[in-house]
Scaffold this motif. Structure first.
Motif, PDB file in Angstrom:
ATOM      1  N   GLU A 186     102.032 110.325 -16.720  1.00 17.41           N
ATOM      2  CA  GLU A 186     100.757 111.023 -16.542  1.00 17.41           C
ATOM      3  C   GLU A 186     100.948 112.465 -16.997  1.00 17.41           C
ATOM      4  O   GLU A 186     101.848 113.149 -16.533  1.00 17.41           O
ATOM      5  N   LEU A 187     100.098 112.889 -17.929  1.00 17.55           N
ATOM      6  CA  LEU A 187     100.301 114.197 -18.547  1.00 17.55           C
ATOM      7  C   LEU A 187      99.213 115.177 -18.172  1.00 17.55           C
ATOM      8  O   LEU A 187      98.064 114.805 -17.988  1.00 17.55           O
ATOM      9  N   LEU A 188      99.569 116.430 -18.084  1.00 18.92           N
ATOM     10  CA  LEU A 188      98.559 117.472 -18.071  1.00 18.92           C
ATOM     11  C   LEU A 188      99.065 118.549 -19.026  1.00 18.92           C
ATOM     12  O   LEU A 188     100.135 119.114 -18.808  1.00 18.92           O
ATOM     13  N   THR A 189      98.335 118.791 -20.106  1.00 15.01           N
ATOM     14  CA  THR A 189      98.797 119.779 -21.078  1.00 15.01           C
ATOM     15  C   THR A 189      98.273 121.157 -20.732  1.00 15.01           C
ATOM     16  O   THR A 189      97.129 121.305 -20.325  1.00 15.01           O
ATOM     17  N   ASN A 242      94.764 117.533 -11.398  1.00 20.64           N
ATOM     18  CA  ASN A 242      96.183 117.388 -11.701  1.00 20.64           C
ATOM     19  C   ASN A 242      96.362 116.204 -12.652  1.00 20.64           C
ATOM     20  O   ASN A 242      95.383 115.533 -12.980  1.00 20.64           O
ATOM     21  N   PRO A 243      97.599 115.962 -13.151  1.00 21.72           N
ATOM     22  CA  PRO A 243      97.729 114.989 -14.234  1.00 21.72           C
ATOM     23  C   PRO A 243      97.118 113.620 -13.949  1.00 21.72           C
ATOM     24  O   PRO A 243      96.656 112.943 -14.866  1.00 21.72           O
ATOM     25  N   TYR A 284      99.012 134.665 -12.907  1.00 23.84           N
ATOM     26  CA  TYR A 284      99.190 134.289 -11.523  1.00 23.84           C
ATOM     27  C   TYR A 284      99.122 135.483 -10.581  1.00 23.84           C
ATOM     28  O   TYR A 284      99.993 135.715  -9.762  1.00 23.84           O
ATOM     29  N   ARG A 301     104.075 127.625  -9.027  1.00 19.06           N
ATOM     30  CA  ARG A 301     104.112 128.576  -7.915  1.00 19.06           C
ATOM     31  C   ARG A 301     103.073 128.204  -6.869  1.00 19.06           C
ATOM     32  O   ARG A 301     103.348 128.196  -5.672  1.00 19.06           O
ATOM     33  N   ALA A 302     101.881 127.879  -7.354  1.00 18.51           N
ATOM     34  CA  ALA A 302     100.797 127.566  -6.426  1.00 18.51           C
ATOM     35  C   ALA A 302     101.111 126.302  -5.628  1.00 18.51           C
ATOM     36  O   ALA A 302     100.727 126.174  -4.476  1.00 18.51           O
ATOM     37  N   GLU A 303     101.830 125.378  -6.260  1.00 15.81           N
ATOM     38  CA  GLU A 303     102.074 124.085  -5.627  1.00 15.81           C
ATOM     39  C   GLU A 303     103.456 124.004  -4.980  1.00 15.81           C
ATOM     40  O   GLU A 303     103.926 122.926  -4.650  1.00 15.81           O
ATOM     41  N   LEU A 340      96.015 119.481   3.754  1.00 14.64           N
ATOM     42  CA  LEU A 340      96.812 119.330   2.546  1.00 14.64           C
ATOM     43  C   LEU A 340      96.141 118.321   1.615  1.00 14.64           C
ATOM     44  O   LEU A 340      96.296 117.133   1.776  1.00 14.64           O
ATOM     45  N   THR A 350     102.296 129.156 -13.295  1.00  6.83           N
ATOM     46  CA  THR A 350     101.274 129.440 -12.292  1.00  6.83           C
ATOM     47  C   THR A 350     101.086 128.267 -11.350  1.00  6.83           C
ATOM     48  O   THR A 350     101.059 128.407 -10.129  1.00  6.83           O
ATOM     49  N   ARG A 351     100.972 127.088 -11.952  1.00  6.19           N
ATOM     50  CA  ARG A 351     100.755 125.881 -11.157  1.00  6.19           C
ATOM     51  C   ARG A 351     101.926 125.610 -10.227  1.00  6.19           C
ATOM     52  O   ARG A 351     101.746 125.302  -9.056  1.00  6.19           O
ATOM     53  N   LEU A 405      96.392 108.860   0.962  1.00  2.30           N
ATOM     54  CA  LEU A 405      97.143 110.075   1.222  1.00  2.30           C
ATOM     55  C   LEU A 405      98.478 109.751   1.869  1.00  2.30           C
ATOM     56  O   LEU A 405      99.478 110.412   1.639  1.00  2.30           O
ATOM     57  N   SER A 444     105.039 112.129 -13.550  1.00  4.26           N
ATOM     58  CA  SER A 444     103.994 113.110 -13.834  1.00  4.26           C
ATOM     59  C   SER A 444     104.629 114.312 -14.528  1.00  4.26           C
ATOM     60  O   SER A 444     105.655 114.824 -14.087  1.00  4.26           O
ATOM     61  N   TYR A 449     104.001 118.116 -16.584  1.00  7.34           N
ATOM     62  CA  TYR A 449     103.222 119.239 -17.119  1.00  7.34           C
ATOM     63  C   TYR A 449     103.775 119.545 -18.502  1.00  7.34           C
ATOM     64  O   TYR A 449     104.958 119.833 -18.645  1.00  7.34           O
ATOM     65  N   ASN A 495     103.867 121.935  -2.119  1.00 10.52           N
ATOM     66  CA  ASN A 495     103.373 120.570  -2.263  1.00 10.52           C
ATOM     67  C   ASN A 495     103.379 120.204  -3.746  1.00 10.52           C
ATOM     68  O   ASN A 495     102.331 120.103  -4.357  1.00 10.52           O
ATOM     69  N   LEU A 535      94.343 134.324 -12.759  1.00 10.00           N
ATOM     70  CA  LEU A 535      94.938 133.217 -12.032  1.00 10.00           C
ATOM     71  C   LEU A 535      95.810 132.353 -12.936  1.00 10.00           C
ATOM     72  O   LEU A 535      96.981 132.126 -12.668  1.00 10.00           O
ATOM     73  N   ILE A 536      95.240 131.891 -14.047  1.00 12.48           N
ATOM     74  CA  ILE A 536      95.949 130.955 -14.905  1.00 12.48           C
ATOM     75  C   ILE A 536      96.986 131.681 -15.756  1.00 12.48           C
ATOM     76  O   ILE A 536      98.065 131.175 -15.998  1.00 12.48           O
ATOM     77  N   ASN A 562      96.141 123.816  -0.001  1.00  9.98           N
ATOM     78  CA  ASN A 562      97.476 123.621  -0.542  1.00  9.98           C
ATOM     79  C   ASN A 562      98.531 123.520   0.552  1.00  9.98           C
ATOM     80  O   ASN A 562      99.703 123.419   0.279  1.00  9.98           O
ATOM     81  N   GLN A 591     103.171 118.866  -7.350  1.00  9.54           N
ATOM     82  CA  GLN A 591     102.284 117.840  -7.866  1.00  9.54           C
ATOM     83  C   GLN A 591     102.866 117.127  -9.069  1.00  9.54           C
ATOM     84  O   GLN A 591     102.289 116.188  -9.564  1.00  9.54           O
ATOM     85  N   LYS A 615      92.679 113.683 -14.207  1.00  9.59           N
ATOM     86  CA  LYS A 615      92.003 114.495 -15.221  1.00  9.59           C
ATOM     87  C   LYS A 615      90.589 113.990 -15.466  1.00  9.59           C
ATOM     88  O   LYS A 615      90.303 112.819 -15.304  1.00  9.59           O
ATOM     89  N   GLU A 637      89.886 122.340 -22.474  1.00 10.84           N
ATOM     90  CA  GLU A 637      91.239 122.724 -22.855  1.00 10.84           C
ATOM     91  C   GLU A 637      91.452 122.583 -24.359  1.00 10.84           C
ATOM     92  O   GLU A 637      92.117 123.416 -24.981  1.00 10.84           O
TER      93      GLU A 637
END
Lengths: 550, 342
Positions: free
Chosen positions: B64-67, A486-487, A232, B78-80, A401, B75-76, B27, B40, B42, B83, A228-229, A396, B85, A490, A498
């Protein structure tokens, strides 16, 4: 009014349908779809392509190995701690519970440092180079990690064995060894089998350890993570998870059967000192040495993680530094706050909803009662990767959603811990005298006020303990949560995972110290409460129903 | 004891209604017109916290970070897709950005500052712009090399020597940009046939592949393995001045790729995202990036001590467009040749 009776069950049923059944089905559907058509292509690949086929056998063997080894260890430690007068018993029991606050993926850090190719013990001290990145290491760490579960389950069952039965055997002239063999062990057998199956489930679901330590070795869970990660390949990730699910469901079916027969054995929680069994000296010495070895390993791992957080780079540059703790407030602050908030909400919601569902399934007659019970318990058997992939697939897009919201994170953690809430709710209600509730009802109180004013206050000790346990488990969980983070939301456990995965030993260790501290606070609170009378019983009940923490 | 029947029920339903409302409100709050001062990102880049803090100081926009690794970002995204993120994808391999462009996951933006960057290091339509170069080299642990009686490798071809068996570590091209550049770059330097023949020998020396490109560096640093094929080996040395490490930039061809920044399609804060791209390519931003992660820059800024100069390296004119387009074929060939690493 009939409809009112069905209102709450229907709402709960719908929630379970959306958050348990729908994601699971999404994974199954995805695994069966090839482009636009339906087909078994993914499954054929999974069973014929060598890289996947080998993971199936690999996971089964390692899970079986971890189950047997940690059960044997758990049994040995329980025997030594509760059935002998050997020294250091308290030390052993602390060591056996300690892995509860050190998740397996944190132990791997220290393990590589101590036993790696350049490890302090293996290379620097003994001068051996061995292939650390293999299934053996995965087995080792899992065994160490899961011995907590087996120790708690087996010792609880062992303490519950009626002493009079053992004494009766003694009076009939049985030797200590015969008492052990013919009375004690058969009586604790349900506990042993339960522990075996539970560890098997947990080992199958663990993807962190194989990912970090496995080298070429992959399990179904870790392969599904990489599929997955890394690449994909959602179809293959779903297929591997579907196979994993099937295995877990079969094991879970056996587990619930064992639980059901086990509870028929009359157990009592004794307050007095359990009687010592007089074992032969060489046997005693062996038991004691095994306990000592295990406990030293656990403490060495804890100390290494502690040292790593103050060392520039463990294994290379041993100078002291506070550098890693600089990132804790800098990068980790959000994660720490999120972790506390998520874990608190989870434990609160989980224990309340658990009690409500328990109330429904034990006190109210309605159609579909067993189904609600089953659906609430099911997540206990669902591997984290399956839930993660399922939540990605399911939430998703419209109509649900939810990706990227905090709601989905809470949903995952609550659903993961709900089985524990339900079980402790069911067992507390089973102990409560129904006549108090009947009295309340005959005095004209509605069901709702009876629930709030009678049932809830009486269940409080059990609720608090299971809530605290859920807090500890949520603080450490990575399994399903890693896929829905998501960011902006966390959490600490994912940060730690990680950092370890990247190889930032120091940062990972510093962040884990904070995580360990949070978990330790929760555990200490549990033990503090357990000193107080009634709650003690619930500690054992809840801990032995150790929900899947990862 | 006073018992409230109907009243209790009404009270409880009110509480439940409020809870539901509270759960639903955030939401809906996303759809406001004014862009909030947040961004945000990545990130697949070193020192993200420094970058975030400095950008926040400069613009007042909270980051806002996501490493994660660049494969993971892809991958992310594509998945999102339906929607999104995140707003910005920062760092990673240009190959993944080329892939993302072809899948319509990122959008074009010609930053006024893009002119500072050599054309070789950015997408001509502006889908992505390189902020620095990632240079592939070997990170060697001197102590372990000596312990094992090995010679310092100086070129790619040296790595096929069986004496390095089990002492060489690399990452997986399925998941790491470094690894993909290594494989495709070797194919470019040596030609397809000789390239694969060499890779057969080299991968026979490697016990397993790490999923993340930087992990072999950390294992070489810890002395778990003697040699790691890693991105920017000089950075490990700068960060660990006392460790027994040597960086090697292979004499038969140094591979490098731009590490780009791009705006994600469907970004919720497109204005802030543009500001971020502009800032990264500005003199000030480039200075901060150098501080965060001392890489070879794509623009003309002063480098820190220990960062190799482009002119000292035998840099291969790596055709990232060609190899980006051929990614699937090359990776498939790799997986077929080396099933043991899957």
């Amino acid at each position: 009014m009939r409809w009112q009776k069905y209102l709450l069950p229907s709402v709960i049923f719908l929630v379970l349908l959306v958050f348990v059944v729908y994601p699971t089905l999404s994974v199954l559907v995805k695994s069966l779809s090839v482009g636009e058509r339906i087909g078994l292509d993914n499954y054929i690949d999974a069973f014929t392509k060598p890289q996947f086929a080998s993971t199936i056998w690999g996971s089964l063997l390692v899970a079986a190995g971890a189950a047997v080894l940690s059960t044997v260890l758990g049994l040995i430690i329980s025997l030594t701690v509760f059935k002998t007068t050997l020294p250091l018993r308290r030390f052993f029991s602390v060591a056996a519970v300690l892995p509860m606050i050190i998740p397996g993926f944190v132990s791997t850090l220290a393990y590589i440092f101590l036993f790696g190719r350049n490890g302090l013990i293996t290379y620097k001290l003994l001068g051996v180079t061995w292939d650390i990145y293999s299934w053996k290491s995965v087995l080792f760490i899992q065994t160490l990690d899961f011995t907590t579960i087996t120790f708690l389950i087996i010792s609880a069952v062992m303490l519950g064995v009626d002493r009079q039965v053992e004494d009766a055997a003694r009076n009939l002239g049985a030797s200590e060894w015969e008492v052990m063999k013919t009375v004690t062990l058969p009586l604790i057998r349900p506990g042993i089998i339960g522990a075996l199956l539970l560890v098997f489930l947990r080992s199958m679901a663990d993807f962190g350890t194989p990912l970090i330590l496995g080298g070429r070795f992959d399990t179904l869970a870790s392969a599904s993570y990489s599929q997955l990660i890394g690449t994909y390949n959602m179809g293959m990730a779903s297929t591997l998870n579907a196979i994993l699910l099937l295995i877990c469901l079969v094991v879970f079916w056996f587990y619930s059967r064992v639980q059901a027969t086990g509870s028929r054995v009359r157990l009592q929680v004794e307050s007095g000192q359990p009687r010592e069994i007089d074992l032969k000296r060489p046997l005693k010495a062996t038991l004691w040495s095994v306990c000592l070895l295990f406990s030293s390993l656990v403490f060495m791992i804890l100390v290494s993680v502690f040292l790593a957080s103050f060392t520039r780079h463990l294994g290379a540059d041993f100078s002291f530094t506070l550098e890693h703790f600089r990132i804790v407030p800098q990068r980790g602050w959000n994660s720490i706050m999120n972790t506390i908030v998520f874990a608190s909400i989870t434990s609160l919601v989980m224990s309340l909803v658990g009690l409500v569902i328990a109330y429904l399934v034990t006190r109210i007659q309605f159609k579909g009662r067993n189904l609600i019970d089953l659906l609430t318990t099911l997540p206990f058997a669902l591997p984290g990767t399956l839930m993660g992939v399922g939540y990605i697939l399911a939430f998703n897009h419209a109509p649900f959603l939810l990706t990227g919201t905090w709601a989905i994170v809470i949903a995952v953690t609550v659903i993961r811990e709900l089985p524990l809430g339900l079980r402790s709710g069911v067992s507390v209600l089973g102990q409560q005298d129904r006549s108090i509730e009947d009295a309340s009802a005959s005095l004209g109180a509605s069901r709702l006020s009876t629930f709030f004013r009678i049932v809830m206050p009486l269940s409080r000790p059990a609720l608090v303990v299971s809530a605290l346990y859920a807090f500890v488990a949520t603080v450490q969980t990575v399994g399903a949560i890693i896929f829905v983070i998501n960011p902006s939301n966390k959490v600490l456990s994912v940060d730690v995972f990680e950092a370890i995965y990247r190889g930032d030993v120091g940062d990972a260790a510093a962040l884990s110290m904070v995580m360990l501290l949070l978990a330790a606070l929760g555990v200490l609170a549990i033990f503090a409460i357990s000193q107080r009378g009634v709650a003690q019983t619930w500690v054992h009940r809840v801990l032995t129903h150790h929900a899947s923490a990862q | 004891m006073k018992i409230r029947g109907k009243k209790g029920l009404r009270w409880a339903s009110l509480v439940i209604a409020f809870c539901l409302l509270a759960a639903v409100l955030p939401l809906n709050a996303c759809g406001t017109d004014e862009e909030a001062q947040v961004l945000s990102i990545y990130v697949a880049y070193g020192g993200p916290d420094i970058i975030a803090a400095e950008f926040e100081d400069a613009t007042g926009i909270k980051v806002e970070l996501l490493t994660m690794s660049s494969g993971e970002v892809l991958t992310r995204l594509r998945a999102e897709k339906d929607n999104p993120q995140t707003d910005v994808w920062f760092g990673g391999g240009s190959d993944a950005f080329i892939q993302a462009k072809s899948e319509d996951l990122i959008i074009a933006y010609q930053s006024p500052n893009a002119g500072n960057v050599d054309e070789a290091f950015r997408d001509e339509e502006g889908y992505w712009t390189g902020v620095s170069l990632v240079v592939v080299g070997f990170l060697v642990n001197d102590d372990r090399l000596e312990d094992k009686g090995l010679v310092l490798p100086e070129s790619w071809i040296d790595l096929e020597d069986p004496s390095y068996h089990d002492e060489l570590l690399a990452s997986n091209p399925n998941t790491s940009g470094t690894a993909y550049t290594t494989v495709s770059g070797v194919l470019q330097i040596m030609g397809e046939e000789d390239g694969w023949a060499f890779l057969d020998e080299m991968y026979a020396n490697i016990p397993f592949l790490e999923k993340s490109g930087s992990a072999p560096a950390s294992k070489a640093l810890a002395g778990e393995y003697a040699i790691g094929i890693v991105p920017d080996p000089h950075i490990s040395i700068i960060n660990n001045p006392d460790a027994p490490l040597t960086s090697v930039f292979p004499s038969d061809g140094v591979l490098a790729w731009p590490s780009p920044v791009a705006i994600v399609k469907g970004a919720r804060h497109p204005g802030n995202a543009k500001k971020f791209v502009d800032w990264c390519l500005s003199a000030e931003g480039q200075r901060v990036l150098m501080q965060a992660s001392p890489r070879v820059p794509t623009t003309d800024v002063d480098t820190l001590a220990g960062v190799p100069n482009l002119s000292e390296l035998n840099l291969v004119a790596y055709d990232h467009i060609k190899w980006g387009a051929e990614r699937e074929r090359v990776v498939a060939e790799f997986n077929q040749r080396y099933p043991q690493f899957q």
